[in-house]
Design a protein around this motif. Sequence first.
Motif, PDB file in Angstrom:
ATOM      1  N   ARG A   1      41.462  57.042  34.844  1.00  0.00           N
ATOM      2  CA  ARG A   1      40.935  56.180  32.966  1.00  0.00           C
ATOM      3  C   ARG A   1      41.630  55.040  33.821  1.00  0.00           C
ATOM      4  O   ARG A   1      42.579  54.498  34.378  1.00  0.00           O
ATOM      5  CB  ARG A   1      41.310  56.869  32.113  1.00  0.00           C
ATOM      6  N   THR A   2      41.119  53.429  33.714  1.00  0.00           N
ATOM      7  CA  THR A   2      41.166  52.331  33.885  1.00  0.00           C
ATOM      8  C   THR A   2      41.208  51.737  33.138  1.00  0.00           C
ATOM      9  O   THR A   2      40.514  51.939  31.670  1.00  0.00           O
ATOM     10  CB  THR A   2      40.815  51.260  34.722  1.00  0.00           C
ATOM     11  N   ASN A   3      42.381  50.623  32.691  1.00  0.00           N
ATOM     12  CA  ASN A   3      42.482  50.160  31.521  1.00  0.00           C
ATOM     13  C   ASN A   3      42.724  47.991  31.595  1.00  0.00           C
ATOM     14  O   ASN A   3      43.758  47.369  31.036  1.00  0.00           O
ATOM     15  CB  ASN A   3      44.336  50.383  30.409  1.00  0.00           C
ATOM     16  N   GLU A   4      41.186  47.787  32.502  1.00  0.00           N
ATOM     17  CA  GLU A   4      41.329  46.744  32.344  1.00  0.00           C
ATOM     18  C   GLU A   4      41.501  45.845  30.596  1.00  0.00           C
ATOM     19  O   GLU A   4      41.948  44.157  30.901  1.00  0.00           O
ATOM     20  CB  GLU A   4      40.238  46.127  33.471  1.00  0.00           C
ATOM     21  N   LEU A   5      41.314  46.038  30.202  1.00  0.00           N
ATOM     22  CA  LEU A   5      41.087  44.958  28.853  1.00  0.00           C
ATOM     23  C   LEU A   5      42.423  44.919  28.149  1.00  0.00           C
ATOM     24  O   LEU A   5      42.072  44.134  27.091  1.00  0.00           O
ATOM     25  CB  LEU A   5      40.159  46.530  27.926  1.00  0.00           C
ATOM     26  N   ASP A   6      43.219  45.984  28.391  1.00  0.00           N
ATOM     27  CA  ASP A   6      44.467  45.978  27.938  1.00  0.00           C
ATOM     28  C   ASP A   6      45.484  44.281  28.247  1.00  0.00           C
ATOM     29  O   ASP A   6      46.561  43.715  28.004  1.00  0.00           O
ATOM     30  CB  ASP A   6      45.155  46.880  28.065  1.00  0.00           C
ATOM     31  N   ASN A   7      44.690  44.208  29.587  1.00  0.00           N
ATOM     32  CA  ASN A   7      45.440  43.305  30.588  1.00  0.00           C
ATOM     33  C   ASN A   7      43.972  41.870  30.475  1.00  0.00           C
ATOM     34  O   ASN A   7      43.688  41.107  29.994  1.00  0.00           O
ATOM     35  CB  ASN A   7      44.842  42.790  31.971  1.00  0.00           C
ATOM     36  N   ASN A   8      45.255  40.782  29.682  1.00  0.00           N
ATOM     37  CA  ASN A   8      44.831  39.776  28.399  1.00  0.00           C
ATOM     38  C   ASN A   8      44.464  38.588  29.757  1.00  0.00           C
ATOM     39  O   ASN A   8      43.570  38.144  29.192  1.00  0.00           O
ATOM     40  CB  ASN A   8      46.086  38.550  27.803  1.00  0.00           C
ATOM     41  N   ASN A   9      45.330  39.087  31.638  1.00  0.00           N
ATOM     42  CA  ASN A   9      44.482  37.978  31.961  1.00  0.00           C
ATOM     43  C   ASN A   9      43.051  38.284  32.607  1.00  0.00           C
ATOM     44  O   ASN A   9      42.164  37.519  32.904  1.00  0.00           O
ATOM     45  CB  ASN A   9      45.268  37.895  33.764  1.00  0.00           C
ATOM     46  N   TYR A  10      42.408  39.409  32.292  1.00  0.00           N
ATOM     47  CA  TYR A  10      41.313  40.214  32.099  1.00  0.00           C
ATOM     48  C   TYR A  10      40.565  39.646  30.548  1.00  0.00           C
ATOM     49  O   TYR A  10      39.431  38.924  31.248  1.00  0.00           O
ATOM     50  CB  TYR A  10      41.089  41.777  32.223  1.00  0.00           C
ATOM     51  N   SER A  11      40.874  40.459  29.673  1.00  0.00           N
ATOM     52  CA  SER A  11      40.016  40.078  28.426  1.00  0.00           C
ATOM     53  C   SER A  11      39.846  38.786  28.201  1.00  0.00           C
ATOM     54  O   SER A  11      39.110  38.246  27.751  1.00  0.00           O
ATOM     55  CB  SER A  11      40.753  40.692  27.620  1.00  0.00           C
ATOM     56  N   LYS A  12      40.632  37.439  28.912  1.00  0.00           N
ATOM     57  CA  LYS A  12      40.210  36.464  28.698  1.00  0.00           C
ATOM     58  C   LYS A  12      39.357  35.766  28.801  1.00  0.00           C
ATOM     59  O   LYS A  12      39.237  34.803  29.300  1.00  0.00           O
ATOM     60  CB  LYS A  12      41.257  35.414  28.331  1.00  0.00           C
ATOM     61  N   ASN A  13      38.389  36.423  30.194  1.00  0.00           N
ATOM     62  CA  ASN A  13      37.528  36.363  30.857  1.00  0.00           C
ATOM     63  C   ASN A  13      37.873  34.857  32.129  1.00  0.00           C
ATOM     64  O   ASN A  13      36.194  34.045  31.670  1.00  0.00           O
ATOM     65  CB  ASN A  13      36.319  36.131  29.892  1.00  0.00           C
ATOM     66  N   PRO A  14      38.381  35.005  33.068  1.00  0.00           N
ATOM     67  CA  PRO A  14      38.706  33.550  33.597  1.00  0.00           C
ATOM     68  C   PRO A  14      37.461  34.483  34.468  1.00  0.00           C
ATOM     69  O   PRO A  14      36.709  35.339  34.976  1.00  0.00           O
ATOM     70  CB  PRO A  14      40.310  34.095  33.896  1.00  0.00           C
ATOM     71  N   PRO A  15      36.620  32.974  35.485  1.00  0.00           N
ATOM     72  CA  PRO A  15      35.803  33.461  36.751  1.00  0.00           C
ATOM     73  C   PRO A  15      36.834  34.281  37.892  1.00  0.00           C
ATOM     74  O   PRO A  15      35.623  34.747  38.391  1.00  0.00           O
ATOM     75  CB  PRO A  15      36.424  32.105  37.349  1.00  0.00           C
ATOM     76  N   ASP A  16      37.941  34.361  37.755  1.00  0.00           N
ATOM     77  CA  ASP A  16      38.617  35.459  38.471  1.00  0.00           C
ATOM     78  C   ASP A  16      38.790  37.302  37.793  1.00  0.00           C
ATOM     79  O   ASP A  16      39.747  37.386  38.222  1.00  0.00           O
ATOM     80  CB  ASP A  16      39.838  35.229  39.392  1.00  0.00           C
ATOM     81  N   ARG A  17      37.836  36.897  36.937  1.00  0.00           N
ATOM     82  CA  ARG A  17      38.225  38.382  35.894  1.00  0.00           C
ATOM     83  C   ARG A  17      38.390  39.575  37.070  1.00  0.00           C
ATOM     84  O   ARG A  17      38.963  40.754  36.950  1.00  0.00           O
ATOM     85  CB  ARG A  17      37.768  37.959  34.605  1.00  0.00           C
ATOM     86  N   CYS A  18      37.305  39.422  37.644  1.00  0.00           N
ATOM     87  CA  CYS A  18      37.282  40.664  38.230  1.00  0.00           C
ATOM     88  C   CYS A  18      38.488  40.915  39.544  1.00  0.00           C
ATOM     89  O   CYS A  18      38.793  42.130  39.657  1.00  0.00           O
ATOM     90  CB  CYS A  18      35.784  40.614  39.794  1.00  0.00           C
ATOM     91  N   TYR A  19      39.598  39.927  40.037  1.00  0.00           N
ATOM     92  CA  TYR A  19      40.775  40.238  40.456  1.00  0.00           C
ATOM     93  C   TYR A  19      41.324  41.023  39.682  1.00  0.00           C
ATOM     94  O   TYR A  19      41.985  41.795  40.724  1.00  0.00           O
ATOM     95  CB  TYR A  19      41.818  38.770  40.735  1.00  0.00           C
ATOM     96  N   TYR A  20      41.348  41.243  38.404  1.00  0.00           N
ATOM     97  CA  TYR A  20      42.507  41.665  37.341  1.00  0.00           C
ATOM     98  C   TYR A  20      41.732  43.197  37.783  1.00  0.00           C
ATOM     99  O   TYR A  20      42.705  44.134  36.854  1.00  0.00           O
ATOM    100  CB  TYR A  20      42.656  41.205  36.192  1.00  0.00           C
ATOM    101  N   CYS A  21      40.534  43.124  37.529  1.00  0.00           N
ATOM    102  CA  CYS A  21      39.586  45.182  37.562  1.00  0.00           C
ATOM    103  C   CYS A  21      39.900  45.373  38.787  1.00  0.00           C
ATOM    104  O   CYS A  21      40.423  46.855  38.348  1.00  0.00           O
ATOM    105  CB  CYS A  21      38.412  44.768  36.932  1.00  0.00           C
ATOM    106  N   LYS A  22      39.718  44.724  39.379  1.00  0.00           N
ATOM    107  CA  LYS A  22      40.288  45.549  40.937  1.00  0.00           C
ATOM    108  C   LYS A  22      41.404  45.462  41.098  1.00  0.00           C
ATOM    109  O   LYS A  22      41.677  47.124  41.730  1.00  0.00           O
ATOM    110  CB  LYS A  22      39.275  44.599  42.103  1.00  0.00           C
ATOM    111  N   LYS A  23      42.705  45.510  40.668  1.00  0.00           N
ATOM    112  CA  LYS A  23      44.241  45.329  40.708  1.00  0.00           C
ATOM    113  C   LYS A  23      44.151  46.191  40.176  1.00  0.00           C
ATOM    114  O   LYS A  23      45.107  47.216  40.826  1.00  0.00           O
ATOM    115  CB  LYS A  23      44.242  43.851  40.417  1.00  0.00           C
ATOM    116  N   GLU A  24      43.359  46.768  38.886  1.00  0.00           N
ATOM    117  CA  GLU A  24      44.048  47.804  37.889  1.00  0.00           C
ATOM    118  C   GLU A  24      43.370  48.675  38.861  1.00  0.00           C
ATOM    119  O   GLU A  24      44.258  50.133  39.467  1.00  0.00           O
ATOM    120  CB  GLU A  24      43.290  47.117  36.611  1.00  0.00           C
ATOM    121  N   LEU A  25      42.103  49.116  39.188  1.00  0.00           N
ATOM    122  CA  LEU A  25      42.085  50.242  39.835  1.00  0.00           C
ATOM    123  C   LEU A  25      42.589  50.372  41.258  1.00  0.00           C
ATOM    124  O   LEU A  25      42.728  51.605  41.556  1.00  0.00           O
ATOM    125  CB  LEU A  25      40.380  49.360  39.956  1.00  0.00           C
ATOM    126  N   PHE A  26      42.389  49.627  42.030  1.00  0.00           N
ATOM    127  CA  PHE A  26      42.545  50.133  43.140  1.00  0.00           C
ATOM    128  C   PHE A  26      44.554  50.087  42.800  1.00  0.00           C
ATOM    129  O   PHE A  26      45.180  51.015  44.003  1.00  0.00           O
ATOM    130  CB  PHE A  26      42.714  48.243  44.487  1.00  0.00           C
TER     131      PHE A  26
END
Length: 268
Positions: free
Chosen positions: A78-103
Amino acid sequence: MTLDDKFDKLKKSLRQMDRVIIAFSGGVDSTFLLKAASMSGLREVLAVTGQSESMPEEEFSFSKAIAGSFNVEHRIIRTNELDNNNYSKNPPDRCYYCKKELFGKLKEIAEKEDFPFILDGTNSDDAKDWRPGRRAAREEGIESPLLEAGLTKNEIRELSRSLGLPTWNKPATPCLSSRIPYGQEITAEALEKVGKAETFIRKFGIMELRVRNHSGVARIEIHPDDFGKLTGEQARKEIVNYLRSIGFKYITLDLQGFRSGSGNEVLK
């Protein structure tokens, strides 16, 4: 270098790794990488799929089915990227925070179970596109053997076809968050709407599409050749009624047609 040479180079590099974790989504690239790893005589291959609200349900089911066809262990986390405001606020580098969570979670498994390598399916074409997740891969020490072998997307499709992989002609399936315009908050509800809308529209014979969620406006992207499948009176009524029933206020058909990564057009 010929395509066979590139494939040989890939398998040779994989053999030298011995035990690997593969970030596995069930897409064209990660499926090919998993197949190549299973052919390379590695001592152990662990495929790991991250499940979250941003992964379409059909893709999650497909990843389980295709991984089950290989002689490797497949694990769901289970990954919880939505719990990270840096991701859920949806900046242009949102994929960074998603991959950071997964990796980060893959790295925890690797350290606990003594896997020396974690691999992802980045290919050589990805290096030319806007890919904030690459920064996370570098920071976490993730290896990208398809990129190192110089394999392009089309070459991976060609090799996948020769290997009999069902993904050889599979359309690109980025995460559902890519349907939310930058700057608009990503929520589980917004992602669920997109997933349901795309599943419903596929029933009309649409293979490749995106439903972009613009704060309650559904902007449907399909190939122009498919426009007629949705604009007939019956199909149009069914689609409008269903999309409104799940919370969209307005439903539009983008006359520019389908284009992968159209959300990045605002960055250019």
